[in-house]
Enzyme design. Structure first.
Site, PDB file in Angstrom:
ATOM      1  N   GLY A 184       0.822  -1.205   0.000  1.00  0.00           N
ATOM      2  CA  GLY A 184       0.000   0.000   0.000  1.00  0.00           C
ATOM      3  C   GLY A 184       0.856   1.255   0.000  1.00  0.00           C
ATOM      4  O   GLY A 184       1.905   1.330  -0.631  1.00  0.00           O
ATOM      5  N   GLY A 185       0.394   2.244   0.757  1.00  0.00           N
ATOM      6  CA  GLY A 185       1.107   3.515   0.810  1.00  0.00           C
ATOM      7  C   GLY A 185       2.525   3.390   1.309  1.00  0.00           C
ATOM      8  O   GLY A 185       3.396   4.194   0.954  1.00  0.00           O
ATOM      9  N   GLY A 419      21.808   9.262 -32.561  1.00  0.00           N
ATOM     10  CA  GLY A 419      21.415   9.985 -31.362  1.00  0.00           C
ATOM     11  C   GLY A 419      21.928   9.333 -30.100  1.00  0.00           C
ATOM     12  O   GLY A 419      22.159  10.009 -29.085  1.00  0.00           O
ATOM     13  N   ALA A 420      22.120   8.015 -30.120  1.00  0.00           N
ATOM     14  CA  ALA A 420      22.627   7.326 -28.940  1.00  0.00           C
ATOM     15  C   ALA A 420      24.045   7.785 -28.609  1.00  0.00           C
ATOM     16  O   ALA A 420      24.432   7.852 -27.446  1.00  0.00           O
ATOM     17  CB  ALA A 420      22.596   5.818 -29.158  1.00  0.00           C
TER      18      ALA A 420
END
Length: 529
Positions: A184-185, A419-420
């Site tokens: 949970g939280g 681009g890499a």
């Protein structure tokens, strides 16, 4: 002079006698007075108690506990009769390798480690002290989440933890160790910290448990299958490390702390090096094949470069196409980011970009210089990658490097395409120094792909397209992809002998040790989250 034992025997302080007796039973492993079998149940699950874990984390005899006598003030739902001292969490500070570290550990024997108002107040206290003292914080998580009987005050306690996690982010190292349930939280606090460790079989993290998942989706799955250590270390990437037992896990937590500074105002701790700074690394020539398409293990390269061949790899099981590690060069801590040709040919994909971006950002926050080892054919093509947001996720790595002010050195081992190449800490995005081996190929794309684009018509019109393509590929390589092309244009500082890579890195890092690179004044940037 009245001794402490004599004071305890005084009839005027019976509560102090009772509280001290109960605390001693807790520390001795015999469990709270209300449930003497709790320790046995913890051990039967293969789990240590909170105090046993803290004994393994800290240097012997150095742990000082905070607020051991705090108790909850809640009423109703049976809480009036159950007010154990400590309220299910042990908090304090001690020494790890002689340096101050703060910690809190859930005590599953008390209210199953569930968080209530008093429990949260103790955690808030130790978190505030860690920030004020400028020292790392370690959380040992083993709790059942929010204490339902205390209602919304328990939820408010979690909010205070999350706010402090965020405030201390990039200020002090924060390490979460999951040693039991974290659901949970409660799972959000580890997600906000710098490093997450987990133990196989006994630790789980998830927002909604298997029962809820089955009720909502019809999927049946075990707790470990949903959120166990191997799931988060190898599938989700939430955890960086998974171990078979708690002792091994905590030993590596101690090792990690030895590589980190106390806070963002200090440099990482240096050690006296036993490895020679100018040691040649001629073995790299045989470790790395000259042919750009042949695979090899980048971890062998790292082993050859770093002090004594020792490094600490992060997220080893997740996104294996990128290697992220902490190591030492001439006794100084460095962060390493490297493409891994042994996995997906070393391409950058969504997970690899996120993994590397996180590591770059963490190293920059804590003044750890960056060494980037480049052998990248590009970004992974595919519909799934494009639809999954490879542009945005790749931009995370680009942003992390561009935003980093620590010393940055890149070495192109073989290929660096498109681009890499730019994203892997090229000179154009701010690397302080960039070196390349004589086998490097830095280009927009591989020669064959480039020839097919540039000379498409000439190849199609040829009587022998294959021979024409081969000739044009060779021409393209000789003109635009030869090893010195980037160096001639100042995009690479030098083409170096692979055998001198270690000594070049050591000398360069020594020169950059006191680098100062302020960023523009702003509240904060807006990274592509």
């Amino acid at each position: 002079m009245t001794t402490f034992d004599e004071l305890l025997s005084d009839v005027s302080v019976p509560d102090l006698r009772r509280s001290t007796d109960e605390l001693n039973r807790l520390k001795a492993g015999t469990g709270p007075a209300a449930d003497p079998a709790a320790t046995d149940r913890q051990h039967a699950k293969g789990k240590l108690t909170a105090y046993e874990r803290l004994d393994l984390l800290f240097d012997q005899g150095t742990f000082t506990e905070l607020e051991p006598l705090r108790r909850h003030r809640a009423t109703g739902f049976g809480l009036d009769e159950r007010k154990p001292y400590g309220d299910g969490v042990v908090a304090g500070w001690g020494l790890v390798h002689g340096r101050t570290v703060f910690a809190y550990a859930h005590d599953f024997r008390v209210f199953a480690g569930a968080l209530g108002e008093a429990h949260a107040a103790k955690v808030h206290k130790v978190m505030d002290l860690a920030e004020a003292a400028g020292a790392p914080l370690v959380s040992l998580n083993d709790g059942a989440g929010a204490r339902i009987q205390e209602g919304v005050t328990a939820l408010a306690g979690y909010g205070g933890i999350f706010r402090r996690n965020t405030r201390s982010s990039g200020v002090i190292p924060q390490i979460s160790v999951i040693m039991g349930p974290c659901a949970g939280g409660a799972a959000y606090s580890p997600a906000l910290t710098d490093f997450v460790f987990m133990v196989r079989e006994t630790s789980q993290m998830f927002l909604t448990g298997p029962d809820v998942v089955q009720a909502v989706t019809g999927e049946k799955i075990s707790q470990n299958g949903l959120g166990g250590a191997d799931v988060h270390a190898g599938v989700s990437g939430v955890a960086g490390f998974a171990y078979d037992d708690e002792a091994e896990c905590l030993e590596d937590v101690r090792h990690l702390l030895s590589l980190l500074p106390q806070n963002n105002r200090e440099l990482p701790p240096a050690e006296r090096p036993f490895d020679q700074p100018d040691r040649r690394t001629d073995a790299l020539v045989s470790l790395v094949p000259a042919e750009p398409g042949r695979a090899y293990d980048m971890r062998d390269v790292i082993t050859e470069l770093v002090d004594d061949g020792e490094y600490f790899e992060l997220h080893a099981a997740w996104a294996p196409n990128v290697v992220c590690a902490l190591a030492r060069l001439d006794g100084q801590v460095v962060g390493i980011v490297a493409n891994q040709p042994a996995a997906l040919a070393g391409v950058l994909d969504i997970h690899g970009s996120e993994k590397a971006a996180r590591h770059v950002s963490t190293c920059d926050a804590f003044n750890i210089p960056l060494v980037t080892l480049v052998d990248v054919p590009g970004f992974l093509p595919g519909v799934d990658q494009e639809h999954g947001g490879i542009i945005r996720h790749g931009a995370k790595l680009l942003y992390a490097y561009c935003n980093a002010t620590v010393p940055r050195i890149s070495v192109v081992l073989r290929k660096a395409y498109g681009g890499a190449y730019i994203v892997m800490d090229s000179r154009s995005i701010g690397a302080d120094l960039s070196f390349a081996w004589p086998t490097n190929e830095i280009a927009v794309m591989g020669a064959e792909g480039a020839a097919n684009v540039v000379f498409r018509r000439e190849i199609a019109a040829s009587d022998d397209p294959d021979a024409t393509r081969d000739r044009l590929v060779k021409e393209y390589k000789s003109q635009l992809m030869h090893p010195y092309y980037a160096a001639e244009r100042g995009l690479v500082d030098d083409v170096i002998d692979p055998g001198e890579t270690r000594s070049v890195l050591v000398r360069s890092l020594a020169m950059l040790r006191h680098k100062h690179a302020p960023l523009p004044e702003r509240k904060h940037g807006n990274p592509p989250l």
